[in-house]
Enzyme design. Structure first.
Site, PDB file in Angstrom:
ATOM      1  N   ASP A 138       0.832  -1.204   0.000  1.00  0.00           N
ATOM      2  CA  ASP A 138       0.000   0.000   0.000  1.00  0.00           C
ATOM      3  C   ASP A 138       0.871   1.262   0.000  1.00  0.00           C
ATOM      4  O   ASP A 138       1.974   1.265   0.531  1.00  0.00           O
ATOM      5  CB  ASP A 138      -0.903  -0.020   1.241  1.00  0.00           C
ATOM      6  N   ASN A 184       1.305   3.422  -2.914  1.00  0.00           N
ATOM      7  CA  ASN A 184       1.830   3.867  -4.214  1.00  0.00           C
ATOM      8  C   ASN A 184       1.274   5.240  -4.603  1.00  0.00           C
ATOM      9  O   ASN A 184       1.996   6.111  -5.085  1.00  0.00           O
ATOM     10  CB  ASN A 184       1.446   2.879  -5.322  1.00  0.00           C
ATOM     11  N   TRP A 187       2.766   8.030  -2.486  1.00  0.00           N
ATOM     12  CA  TRP A 187       4.165   8.262  -2.885  1.00  0.00           C
ATOM     13  C   TRP A 187       4.205   9.178  -4.110  1.00  0.00           C
ATOM     14  O   TRP A 187       4.991  10.120  -4.171  1.00  0.00           O
ATOM     15  CB  TRP A 187       4.837   6.917  -3.190  1.00  0.00           C
ATOM     16  N   ARG A 232      -0.766   9.052 -10.144  1.00  0.00           N
ATOM     17  CA  ARG A 232      -0.791   7.853  -9.305  1.00  0.00           C
ATOM     18  C   ARG A 232      -0.063   6.676  -9.948  1.00  0.00           C
ATOM     19  O   ARG A 232       0.611   5.898  -9.282  1.00  0.00           O
ATOM     20  CB  ARG A 232      -2.245   7.446  -9.003  1.00  0.00           C
ATOM     21  N   HIS A 267       2.627   3.364  -8.912  1.00  0.00           N
ATOM     22  CA  HIS A 267       2.509   1.922  -9.171  1.00  0.00           C
ATOM     23  C   HIS A 267       3.741   1.415  -9.928  1.00  0.00           C
ATOM     24  O   HIS A 267       4.213   0.318  -9.684  1.00  0.00           O
ATOM     25  CB  HIS A 267       1.237   1.620  -9.971  1.00  0.00           C
ATOM     26  N   ASN A 324     -10.609  -3.362  -6.347  1.00  0.00           N
ATOM     27  CA  ASN A 324      -9.825  -2.379  -7.111  1.00  0.00           C
ATOM     28  C   ASN A 324     -10.449  -2.013  -8.463  1.00  0.00           C
ATOM     29  O   ASN A 324     -10.071  -1.008  -9.071  1.00  0.00           O
ATOM     30  CB  ASN A 324      -8.374  -2.852  -7.323  1.00  0.00           C
ATOM     31  N   TRP A 325     -11.438  -2.805  -8.932  1.00  0.00           N
ATOM     32  CA  TRP A 325     -12.141  -2.452 -10.173  1.00  0.00           C
ATOM     33  C   TRP A 325     -12.867  -1.124 -10.038  1.00  0.00           C
ATOM     34  O   TRP A 325     -13.223  -0.495 -11.033  1.00  0.00           O
ATOM     35  CB  TRP A 325     -13.162  -3.537 -10.543  1.00  0.00           C
ATOM     36  N   ARG A 382     -11.689   1.575  -9.031  1.00  0.00           N
ATOM     37  CA  ARG A 382     -10.803   2.717  -9.328  1.00  0.00           C
ATOM     38  C   ARG A 382     -11.067   3.232 -10.732  1.00  0.00           C
ATOM     39  O   ARG A 382     -11.614   2.514 -11.570  1.00  0.00           O
ATOM     40  CB  ARG A 382      -9.341   2.278  -9.185  1.00  0.00           C
ATOM     41  N   ARG A 432      -5.139  -2.396   8.510  1.00  0.00           N
ATOM     42  CA  ARG A 432      -6.286  -3.274   8.234  1.00  0.00           C
ATOM     43  C   ARG A 432      -5.864  -4.335   7.237  1.00  0.00           C
ATOM     44  O   ARG A 432      -4.806  -4.232   6.616  1.00  0.00           O
ATOM     45  CB  ARG A 432      -7.484  -2.461   7.725  1.00  0.00           C
ATOM     46  N   GLU A 450       1.492 -13.542  12.088  1.00  0.00           N
ATOM     47  CA  GLU A 450       1.965 -12.344  12.785  1.00  0.00           C
ATOM     48  C   GLU A 450       1.780 -11.174  11.821  1.00  0.00           C
ATOM     49  O   GLU A 450       1.976 -11.319  10.609  1.00  0.00           O
ATOM     50  CB  GLU A 450       3.452 -12.491  13.137  1.00  0.00           C
TER      51      GLU A 450
HETATM   52  C1  FPP Z   1      -2.082   0.067  -3.260  1.00  0.00           C
HETATM   53  O1  FPP Z   1      -1.596   1.407  -3.239  1.00  0.00           O
HETATM   54  C2  FPP Z   1      -1.488  -0.657  -4.348  1.00  0.00           C
HETATM   55  C3  FPP Z   1      -2.166  -1.270  -5.353  1.00  0.00           C
HETATM   56  C4  FPP Z   1      -3.638  -1.255  -5.443  1.00  0.00           C
HETATM   57  C5  FPP Z   1      -1.471  -1.943  -6.451  1.00  0.00           C
HETATM   58  C6  FPP Z   1      -0.204  -2.685  -6.134  1.00  0.00           C
HETATM   59  C7  FPP Z   1       0.499  -2.833  -7.404  1.00  0.00           C
HETATM   60  C8  FPP Z   1       1.829  -2.734  -7.601  1.00  0.00           C
HETATM   61  C9  FPP Z   1       2.825  -2.576  -6.516  1.00  0.00           C
HETATM   62  C10 FPP Z   1       2.298  -2.765  -9.026  1.00  0.00           C
HETATM   63  C11 FPP Z   1       3.108  -3.909  -9.441  1.00  0.00           C
HETATM   64  C12 FPP Z   1       2.668  -5.237  -8.997  1.00  0.00           C
HETATM   65  C13 FPP Z   1       3.081  -6.379  -9.589  1.00  0.00           C
HETATM   66  C14 FPP Z   1       2.811  -7.668  -8.940  1.00  0.00           C
HETATM   67  C15 FPP Z   1       3.808  -6.403 -10.867  1.00  0.00           C
HETATM   68  P1  FPP Z   1      -2.635   2.608  -3.383  1.00  0.00           P
HETATM   69  O2  FPP Z   1      -2.758   2.927  -4.823  1.00  0.00           O
HETATM   70  O3  FPP Z   1      -3.924   2.264  -2.711  1.00  0.00           O
HETATM   71  O4  FPP Z   1      -1.871   3.739  -2.609  1.00  0.00           O
HETATM   72  P2  FPP Z   1      -2.520   4.926  -1.763  1.00  0.00           P
HETATM   73  O5  FPP Z   1      -3.230   4.299  -0.600  1.00  0.00           O
HETATM   74  O6  FPP Z   1      -1.335   5.717  -1.336  1.00  0.00           O
HETATM   75  O7  FPP Z   1      -3.431   5.690  -2.681  1.00  0.00           O
END
Ligand code: FPP
Length: 238
Positions: A18, A20, A23, A31, A35, A66-67, A69, A192, A205
């Site tokens: 979580d 991305n 960041w 966004r 990723h 996540n769909w 989004r 969570r 754990e």
């Molecule tokens: C959550 O961060 C992250 C995701 C929904 C996607 C995770 C995907 C990757 C790390 C890309 C590469 C993965 C693979 C296996 C190649 P968020 O977008 O919810 O972050 P935020 O809470 O800061 O908005």
């Protein structure tokens, strides 16, 4: 880097990657840039887990929720998955990794389904670490799909309900060949579980860190494992 005990490595680690989006936002980037950088950490962490002898690594890449989004972000995530596989499959095979998907990935675009099936097939005879990528994954959906498969087997006379117990039920889960999750790591400062491996984490754990996933490096993984190794796991005993 923390001194971890290589004789007591968690067998199965699950990671909720979580942070991305935050960041990227912190850097005034879209966004999807978060990723993309997150994908680079996937590359590093897979390599590191393999090196230290983790048996199974399960990464939460795309949930059933996540769909919801924006379409552009969903497309971007799918695209990153393709880039990941195209750039890493060779390395995955060299590292003797068994590549698998957990989740109903049949709902992904057909070209991606083909790419995933091909990667699963090419790596299936490997004998090293299992890398499970959770795609269109939800813990509740997994349990429901297991019950449906179980019901079919019972109806077809392939399974008797008298034989149903925790061990036999496990055979209906996506992770049927993996051990229970020892350590769940969640980055990005949320505490969570977000429908991740809810059956498999009964005795896990938990390690929560405020580090955002694009900044989670090998030394942070070592911190998590160090923390895990200093806990007293009793599994309900004393
Ligand atoms: C959550 O961060 C992250 C995701 C929904 C996607 C995770 C995907 C990757 C790390 C890309 C590469 C993965 C693979 C296996 C190649 P968020 O977008 O919810 O972050 P935020 O809470 O800061 O908005």
């Amino acid at each position: 880097m923390k001194d971890i005990d290589f004789e007591n490595i968690p067998r199965h680690i699950g990671i909720i990657m979580d942070g991305n989006g935050r960041w990227a936002k912190n850097r005034f980037l879209p966004r999807i840039a978060g990723h993309k950088e997150g994908m680079n950490r996937v590359v590093d962490i897979v390599e590191e887990c393999c090196k230290i002898g983790i048996k199974t690594l399960t990464l939460y890449a795309f949930s059933t929720e996540n769909w919801k989004r924006p379409e552009e972000e969903v497309k971007g995530l799918m695209n990153i998955l393709v880039i990941y596989i195209n750039s890493q499959l060779k390395r995955i095979l060299e590292n003797n990794i068994i590549f698998r998907v957990v989740g109903d990935y049949s709902k992904l675009p057909s070209s991606i389904v083909k790419l995933l099936d091909d990667s699963i097939e090419k790596s299936k005879d490997n004998t090293g670490m299992v890398l499970n990528i959770a795609l269109n994954y939800g813990g509740r959906a997994e349990i429901i799909s297991s019950i449906k498969k179980l019901y079919e087997d019972i109806s077809d006379g392939k399974f008797s309900v008298d034989d149903l117990n925790e061990e036999t039920f496990k055979n209906y889960l996506y992770t049927k060949e993996n051990s229970d999750v020892d350590l769940i790591i969640r980055t990005g400062n949320e505490k969570r579980i977000s429908n991740f491996l809810i059956y498999q984490l009964a005795y896990s754990e938990f390690y929560f860190t405020d580090i955002l996933w694009p900044e989670f490096y090998a030394e942070d993984l070592y911190d998590a494992i160090y923390d895990f190794q200093n806990r007293n796991r009793r599994f309900g005993g004393i």
